[in-house]
Design a protein around this motif. Structure first.
Motif, PDB file in Angstrom:
ATOM      1  N   VAL A  43       0.779  -1.387  -0.277  1.00 57.37           N
ATOM      2  CA  VAL A  43       0.163  -0.108  -0.207  1.00 57.37           C
ATOM      3  C   VAL A  43       0.581   1.077   0.051  1.00 57.37           C
ATOM      4  O   VAL A  43       1.370   1.099   0.698  1.00 57.37           O
ATOM      5  N   ARG A  45       0.476   4.483  -0.033  1.00 54.21           N
ATOM      6  CA  ARG A  45      -0.680   6.073   0.291  1.00 54.21           C
ATOM      7  C   ARG A  45      -0.198   7.424   0.436  1.00 54.21           C
ATOM      8  O   ARG A  45       0.081   7.467   1.504  1.00 54.21           O
ATOM      9  N   ASP A  47      -2.359   9.973  -0.112  1.00 58.22           N
ATOM     10  CA  ASP A  47      -3.256  10.586   0.551  1.00 58.22           C
ATOM     11  C   ASP A  47      -3.604  11.838   1.517  1.00 58.22           C
ATOM     12  O   ASP A  47      -4.081  13.156   1.054  1.00 58.22           O
ATOM     13  N   HIS A  66       3.727   5.656   3.850  1.00 59.39           N
ATOM     14  CA  HIS A  66       2.475   6.791   4.435  1.00 59.39           C
ATOM     15  C   HIS A  66       3.365   7.755   4.769  1.00 59.39           C
ATOM     16  O   HIS A  66       4.417   7.684   5.079  1.00 59.39           O
TER      17      HIS A  66
END
Length: 176
Positions: A43, A45, A47, A66
């Motif tokens: 993943v 990410r 965002d 992340h």
């Protein structure tokens, strides 16, 4: 096909000759260079902040990248291998680095070029890993210096192997 998702107006940008496993997830402000591979259940990410990945980087199964909202970004140089089940959170990884299986690298840490982070190590927030070194433990501490040619050779071998493995999956029709 991998999940590639636009968030907050950011759509991931994927370089040439990439392999994205069918259940890899790449979200938001993510840019990666050429010859990268993102493996099963990984993943990325982007965002809440950006993730920038160089060329010939492999992010192996189960790894998570992340950041902190408005406070940290992920930067990964060229010829980097991120082992299985690694967490990179808001850190900088320079060129020719191996992050071992299960390691965690926290915000604002910098992993110097030609370095190795041993499996299951914890690199704490703000840690500066010297170039040409091996770090291990919880928290990660310097174990020894390593000759740049030695680490570069090992890391490039792994990166080249992952490029070959990605080719196997592409040959079998599983391409992004």
């Amino acid at each position: 096909m991998a999940l590639i998702k636009t968030v907050r107006g950011f759509t991931p940008k994927i370089g040439k000759n990439a392999y994205l496993a069918e259940n890899a997830t790449i979200i938001g402000d993510v840019e990666m260079g050429d010859d990268c591979s993102i493996w099963f259940n990984a993943v990325l990410r982007g965002d809440v902040n950006s993730i920038r990945i160089g060329n010939k980087v492999n992010i192996q199964d189960g790894s998570v990248l992340h950041t902190l909202y408005k406070k940290s970004i992920v930067e990964i140089g060229d010829n980097v291998s991120i082992g299985h089940n690694v967490t990179i959170h808001g850190a900088k990884i320079e060129d020719n680095v191996l992050i071992g299986i299960g390691a965690t690298v926290l915000d604002h840490a910098v992993i110097g070029s030609n370095s190795i982070i041993a499996a299951n190590s914890l690199v704490l927030t703000g840690t500066i890993v010297e170039p040409n070194s091996v770090y291990a433990g919880v928290p990660a501490k310097k174990l020894k210096d390593i000759e740049p040619e030695q680490s570069r050779e090992m890391v490039q071998k792994i990166a080249n192997n992952y490029l070959m493995y990605a080719g196997w999956f592409k040959e079998d029709g599983e391409e992004k």
